[in-house]
Design an enzyme around this catalytic site. Structure first.
Site, PDB file in Angstrom:
ATOM      1  CG  ASN A 119      65.991  12.152 140.832  1.00  0.00           C
ATOM      2  OD1 ASN A 119      66.708  12.906 140.184  1.00  0.00           O
ATOM      3  ND2 ASN A 119      65.853  10.877 140.539  1.00  0.00           N
ATOM      4  CB  CYS A 133      70.602  12.462 133.841  1.00  0.00           C
ATOM      5  SG  CYS A 133      69.912  13.599 132.649  1.00  0.00           S
ATOM      6  N   GLY A 189      57.104   3.473 131.230  1.00  0.00           N
ATOM      7  CA  GLY A 189      55.921   3.249 130.402  1.00  0.00           C
ATOM      8  C   GLY A 189      54.685   2.754 131.112  1.00  0.00           C
TER       9      GLY A 189
HETATM   10  C1  LIG Z   1      60.299  15.161 131.223  1.00  0.00           C
HETATM   11  C2  LIG Z   1      61.040  14.152 132.039  1.00  0.00           C
HETATM   12  C3  LIG Z   1      61.936  14.576 133.016  1.00  0.00           C
HETATM   13  C4  LIG Z   1      62.638  13.663 133.790  1.00  0.00           C
HETATM   14  N1  LIG Z   1      63.487  14.095 134.769  1.00  0.00           N
HETATM   15  C5  LIG Z   1      64.136  13.195 135.556  1.00  0.00           C
HETATM   16  C6  LIG Z   1      64.966  13.610 136.629  1.00  0.00           C
HETATM   17  O1  LIG Z   1      65.105  14.808 136.920  1.00  0.00           O
HETATM   18  N2  LIG Z   1      65.614  12.669 137.365  1.00  0.00           N
HETATM   19  C7  LIG Z   1      65.462  11.326 137.106  1.00  0.00           C
HETATM   20  O2  LIG Z   1      66.046  10.497 137.790  1.00  0.00           O
HETATM   21  N3  LIG Z   1      64.651  10.900 136.107  1.00  0.00           N
HETATM   22  C8  LIG Z   1      63.990  11.797 135.335  1.00  0.00           C
HETATM   23  N4  LIG Z   1      63.154  11.346 134.321  1.00  0.00           N
HETATM   24  C9  LIG Z   1      62.980   9.901 134.113  1.00  0.00           C
HETATM   25  C10 LIG Z   1      61.701   9.387 134.772  1.00  0.00           C
HETATM   26  O3  LIG Z   1      61.742   9.581 136.159  1.00  0.00           O
HETATM   27  C11 LIG Z   1      61.493   7.894 134.467  1.00  0.00           C
HETATM   28  O4  LIG Z   1      62.596   7.165 134.958  1.00  0.00           O
HETATM   29  C12 LIG Z   1      61.354   7.600 132.988  1.00  0.00           C
HETATM   30  O5  LIG Z   1      60.647   8.639 132.360  1.00  0.00           O
HETATM   31  C13 LIG Z   1      60.667   6.285 132.687  1.00  0.00           C
HETATM   32  O6  LIG Z   1      59.357   6.243 133.160  1.00  0.00           O
HETATM   33  P1  LIG Z   1      58.063   6.602 132.266  1.00  0.00           P
HETATM   34  O7  LIG Z   1      58.198   5.848 130.988  1.00  0.00           O
HETATM   35  O8  LIG Z   1      56.891   6.194 133.088  1.00  0.00           O
HETATM   36  O9  LIG Z   1      58.112   8.078 132.037  1.00  0.00           O
HETATM   37  C14 LIG Z   1      62.440  12.272 133.561  1.00  0.00           C
HETATM   38  C15 LIG Z   1      61.537  11.849 132.580  1.00  0.00           C
HETATM   39  C16 LIG Z   1      60.834  12.758 131.822  1.00  0.00           C
HETATM   40  C17 LIG Z   1      59.884  12.255 130.784  1.00  0.00           C
END
Ligand SMILES: Cc1cc2nc3c(=O)[nH]c(=O)nc-3n(C[C@H](O)[C@H](O)[C@H](O)COP(=O)(O)O)c2cc1C
Ligand SMILES: Cc1cc2nc3c(=O)[nH]c(=O)nc-3n(C[C@H](O)[C@H](O)[C@H](O)COP(=O)(O)OP(=O)(O)OC[C@H]3O[C@@H](n4cnc5c(N)ncnc54)[C@H](O)[C@@H]3O)c2cc1C
Ligand SMILES: Cc1cc2nc3c(=O)[nH]c(=O)nc-3n(C[C@H](O)[C@H](O)[C@H](O)COP(=O)(O)OP(=O)(O)OC[C@H]3O[C@@H](n4cnc5c(N)ncnc54)[C@H](O)[C@@H]3O)c2cc1C
Ligand SMILES: Cc1cc2nc3c(=O)[nH]c(=O)nc-3n(C[C@H](O)[C@H](O)[C@H](O)COP(=O)(O)O)c2cc1C
Ligand code: FES
Ligand code: FES
Lengths: 307, 250, 307, 250
Positions: free
Chosen positions: C98, C128, C243
């Site tokens: 990423n 982001c 989620g």
């Molecule tokens: C602590 C944290 C750090 C994240 N860092 C990135 C990142 O560096 N780049 C990115 O594209 N998404 C990042 N995300 C987003 C996740 O990849 C994902 O798209 C988002 O959390 C939704 O999925 P989830 O609900 O399963 O966590 C981050 C999410 C969390 C919770």
């Protein structure tokens, strides 16, 4: 202790209101809440003619939230004025009527009729994601929204005019500014967020309408962010809602800039949520020696970013 | 009070998938009628969020019983609720089964957990009801002993033939000699209810069915629990859960 | 039983991936998950030069979700290639990196370098919400996004190019189409939703950055809706996330049209979520006599609206 | 195994706001070091979502104890967890308090619930530690009897003067005659830790502090628990929770 707040020329005895569509026409909750105690009651969205709503299932639960695709089932303007309005008029609370049209003209006709009936407030629902035609077009584009609000504004002389904003936008400050410029007395937010649930067993969407609107605690952090953004952008009052379950939540919205708050999904979980929240706010103010609720509104402290 | 706290007295399994919950309201609450239901709050957090609707099974002086099937998230957590736990309850809610006129013989038709909805009715009918009761197998026939003491006749079917007649409750109904003195009361899975309704309409029988729909408020405010009737959408929590067979649009 | 899926020219042995930023650089989870079992590992967002990230508090819990404003703390491209890449290369899984830049040029340089290093996939993080400059401008406007993707496309010859979409938009179909037209091999969604939490005791935002990105079960219904909308709109594969906590959730996303799924926040709650989800999918397929995972993808049944 | 199920053996109040939880891991888990912590899953739903970090208080052959203060949503639910309940736990996690060299006298400074983090250290130091312990009042002085048996000296302060010296732990520290043989170990509220650190730096004392920060993963993956140090942001869950006093940027 002063709990009074102003939304346009409307003086609410306290900042606790109900969210449209979650409190019926008031009657349904009169066994659970003293309606006289509330700042305002906002009733279910009314359309010019009765709407039968969407086929079931219309609701389902999601993690810390729920989806609804009621499709604005409502009795229509005429029956509302005749049968529902007189009941709620019996109470010493302000009445705000949420309205939905599918054309500018429909909104104008609804608003004029309600203004004539001297309801305290009219809330334009321009953000319902659950009806195929109508509302939706008005919320996606701020210019279209501005034109709608200007037109409605001209036919509203007595009631306070509130525009309810949809969270399904890239930048909620835009429609908020458009509403303000077009003469809205206040904005309320957020309406529900378009969402979906799937039933793995049947392989179908849970809701017959496929998508529905997400509400409840799950959306609270999104709502709080939007209320904060909007209240720093416009000079008219903001009515905050989205996942408010208790007094603490309500106070957080007020710190973020909401002049009043509306309680929605919480009514379903605890039918006396509204009065419990009001009591909780009073207790908080007492414990923190706050004499006027206005000290809380917009009182969020932001650290210097260089600290 | 329609919204009250209650203390759990007992929460015990009665089959692999069914539990019997007894609770005592900690406030004065209205006496429930057969067919009415309670909305029960589960847990102390926001997940699950909504209360769950359950029919009144029986009512004694100081306590209420419900019979529930483990279905999903809520009921799975519910079965862990311990004696002594205080829960939030709303009810009794909804309309009720109309009591039959003298000339009628109540014919109760219950499929699976549908028995929970009609049991209290059978009790109130004091030995006058004929009950057709179908379940998947012997082990899913619930409350059988208590039920036997309450009714005039009890006919049973199981899908696997492990008890009573082998087949569905519709098979049982087809075999049963209905006449126009029979007034139907039916509760069970949607497919069964629909088949019973069609049977009744065909034979010119009158009767009532109890329906289920996802609910949020339980008191007619959210319009979430609508079902289609000849007179437009009606709310299961308010105009129902009991509907006249002839009113429902399938 | 066939679990293989294709994302562009990339063949994944199964559809279970990790979500960027929630799985470190793979190492952190190697005590809990056999990395060889995963379809792909997506590592934390990498920038050209190391980023120190935002001041704490950076995260907080919300109802069924969490906020993060990490501010993309990462070791930077050079150190990543030298220290992190070799470790993850030891495993028999696909590696997707990423990336985040604040200019088109930065994205291009990052992508070329990673393409040369022959990583299996490059995921453009254009969404982001937690860094002041950068990413954000690219996601709000589809044309800007299209231009960015075209430029990056030209310098990526070996790796599969994935564009990660932001949910903070009025219509997610627009950026999805723009990415497809500009040559993306796939889109992934959703990134986090901009949100906020307030601490009533201190009267401050909980996060030092004020706002953060919401993730976890709370956002699932929103993510599911967006995956469904996008997968019906574009012809490239969709990687679904938001989620996903268990196999059931993952299967729901696949029914809604996701070719693969990414597991994010769930890793924090159960560090072996990814492998548990994979096992759960296998059990589901066995129980339902499904031999090929492709039978599930996009298999949502929609009732005729007139039924 | 670093992620395991454990059975609750006991969960009892030790003050109005503090509980002592004893659990037995149902799998083989690494022996914890003083200063390390466990992440504990609460409830069976997604709310609360994240596990909560708690220091190891003591470890016996088959069970682990933690001491916790009721703070918010998670700990409020935690105190309702019954004996026999199976919970999900990760740990032991993080680094640990470095064991002092022979020439050093360990000077443990604990404020409030900070005692939970240093208690195990005191135990391991087998009577060598001097402990300064401050709390709001007598009733918030926890584990006092056990503690007394483990240490060389125990000095106590309470804000309200209901036990020991009246005042804060910083008052106690200011009165105490420190010398360069003392090696500091401190845990407590942020303000106190900072004051102790400033005191130590001023007096040229060496030492360690244990920090707290909101956590999601607990294993260094999410970068959520960063604190600012002279060497950039460090993760409390991985490079910490124990940091050298001189490294922290306040
Ligand atoms: C602590 C944290 C750090 C994240 N860092 C990135 C990142 O560096 N780049 C990115 O594209 N998404 C990042 N995300 C987003 C996740 O990849 C994902 O798209 C988002 O959390 C939704 O999925 P989830 O609900 O399963 O966590 C981050 C999410 C969390 C919770
Ligand atoms: C008037 C009425 C009376 C009922 N009486 C009984 C009874 O006596 N015993 C019994 O076991 N069950 C009864 N049910 C069904 C019972 O409400 C559901 O089985 C229960 O809500 C499932 O919850 P869950 O969280 O375990 O399932 P999930 O499927 O996880 O629930 C998800 C959501 O869907 C709703 N839901 C799921 N199934 C149903 C359903 N069949 N009806 C309504 N909502 C549903 C839940 O309430 C919840 O909001 C009754 C339903 C109604 C409407
Ligand atoms: C390494 C470490 C060791 C700890 N050891 C102990 C101990 O032995 N005994 C004890 O009582 N407490 C200890 N804490 C603090 C404890 O983790 C918090 O009090 C607890 O998480 C509060 O949860 P809550 O849901 O009740 O509070 P809420 O305020 O409702 O929690 C909301 C969120 O903030 C987080 N949070 C709140 N306060 C803290 C905090 N001080 N530190 C980290 N996260 C926090 C929670 O984990 C949760 O994610 C420790 C913290 C850390 C980081
Ligand atoms: C069942 C239901 C019906 C609703 N009907 C309306 C409506 O008619 N008009 C409207 O503007 N908003 C409607 N809403 C949105 C709410 O007024 C409110 O904006 C939203 O639910 C967020 O608040 P909450 O999370 O507290 O419920 C409805 C919400 C629910 C849950
Ligand atoms: S559940 Fe709300 S109207 Fe029936
Ligand atoms: S809690 Fe995730 S890195 Fe420390």
């Amino acid at each position: 202790m002063n709990l009074e707040v102003s939304i346009g020329k409307l003086r609410l005895k306290n900042p606790v209101m109900t969210a449209s569509g979650t409190f019926g026409y008031g009657e349904e909750y009169s066994d659970f809440v003293d309606l006289n105690s509330l700042g305002a009651v906002v009733v279910k969205g009314i359309s010019l003619t009765p709407m039968q709503g969407n086929p079931p299932p219309r609701i389902c639960e999601t993690p810390c939230g729920m989806l609804n695709a009621i499709g604005l089932q409502n009795v229509g303007l005429k029956k509302f004025l005749k049968e529902k309005l007189p009941y709620i008029r019996n109470f010493d609370t302000k009445l705000i009527v949420n309205i939905l049209g599918s054309t500018v003209n429909e909104y104008v006709r609804l608003a004029s009729a309600l203004d004539e009936a001297r309801v305290d407030g009219i809330e334009l629902n321009v953000s319902c994601p659950n009806v195929k035609k109508g509302g939706i077009a008005f919320c996606a584009d701020s210019r279209t929204l501005g034109r709608l609000v200007s037109k409605v504004r001209k036919s509203v002389n007595h009631s306070t005019l509130i525009v309810k904003l949809s969270p399904n936008v890239t930048d909620i400050k835009e429609p908020a500014k458009a509403a303000e410029e077009a003469g809205a007395d206040a904005v309320s937010l957020i309406n529900t967020i378009t969402a979906m649930a799937v039933d793995l067993k049947t392989r179908k969407p849970v809701l017959k309408n496929i998508t529905g609107g997400l509400s409840g605690p799950a959306v609270k952090p999104i709502a709080l962010r939007m209320v904060w953004e909007v209240s720093r952008t416009v000079n008219i009052p903001v009515i905050g809602m989205g996942g408010i379950m208790n007094a603490e939540d309500a106070l957080e919205f007020m710190l973020a800039g909401a002049t009043a708050v509306a309680v929605g999904t919480a009514n379903f979980i605890n039918p006396s949520s509204t009065s419990d929240i009001l009591e909780g706010i009073k207790i908080y103010m007492k414990e923190n020696k706050i004499n006027d609720i206005s000290e809380i509104i917009g009182g969020l402290l932001i650290d210097n970013p260089d600290d | 009070m329609l919204h009250f706290k209650a203390e759990i007295k007992e929460n015990i399994p009665v089959s692999k998938n069914h539990y019997l919950l007894t609770f005592t309201p900690l406030a004065k609450t209205p006496v429930p009628l057969p067919g009415q239901f309670y909305m029960i709050g589960i847990g102390n957090s926001c997940d699950p969020l909504l209360k769950r609707p359950f029919s009144i099974l029986t009512k004694s002086d100081d306590s209420i019983r419900i019979l529930y099937r483990i279905k999903g998230k809520g009921t799975t957590l519910m079965k862990e609720m311990k004696t002594g736990t205080v829960i939030n309850v709303m009810g009794p809610l909804g309309n009720s089964y109309p009591i039959p006129k003298k000339k009628h013989t109540p014919l109760i038709i219950a499929g699976g957990i549908g028995i929970a909805s009609v049991f209290y009715l059978a009790e109130k009918l004091k030995g006058k009801a004929i009950v057709l009761y179908g379940a998947r197998g012997k082990h899913e026939l619930l409350m059988l002993d208590e039920l036997r003491g309450l009714v005039k006749e009890l006919h049973i079917s199981t899908d696997d033939g492990s008890y009573g007649k082998k087949g569905t409750i519709i098979d049982l109904l087809n075999e049963f000699h209905v006449n126009d003195k029979h007034l139907i009361y039916a509760c069970g899975p949607k497919g069964m209810i629909r088949a019973v309704s069609e049977f009744a309409l065909e034979k010119g029988l009158k009767g009532y069915i109890s329906l289920e729909e996802n609910m949020a408020c339980g008191i007619g405010a959210c319009m979430g629990c609508a079902v289609k009737t000849l007179k437009g959408y009606k709310r299961v929590c308010k105009e129902g859960p009991v509907f006249n067979i002839k009113d429902i649009l399938w």
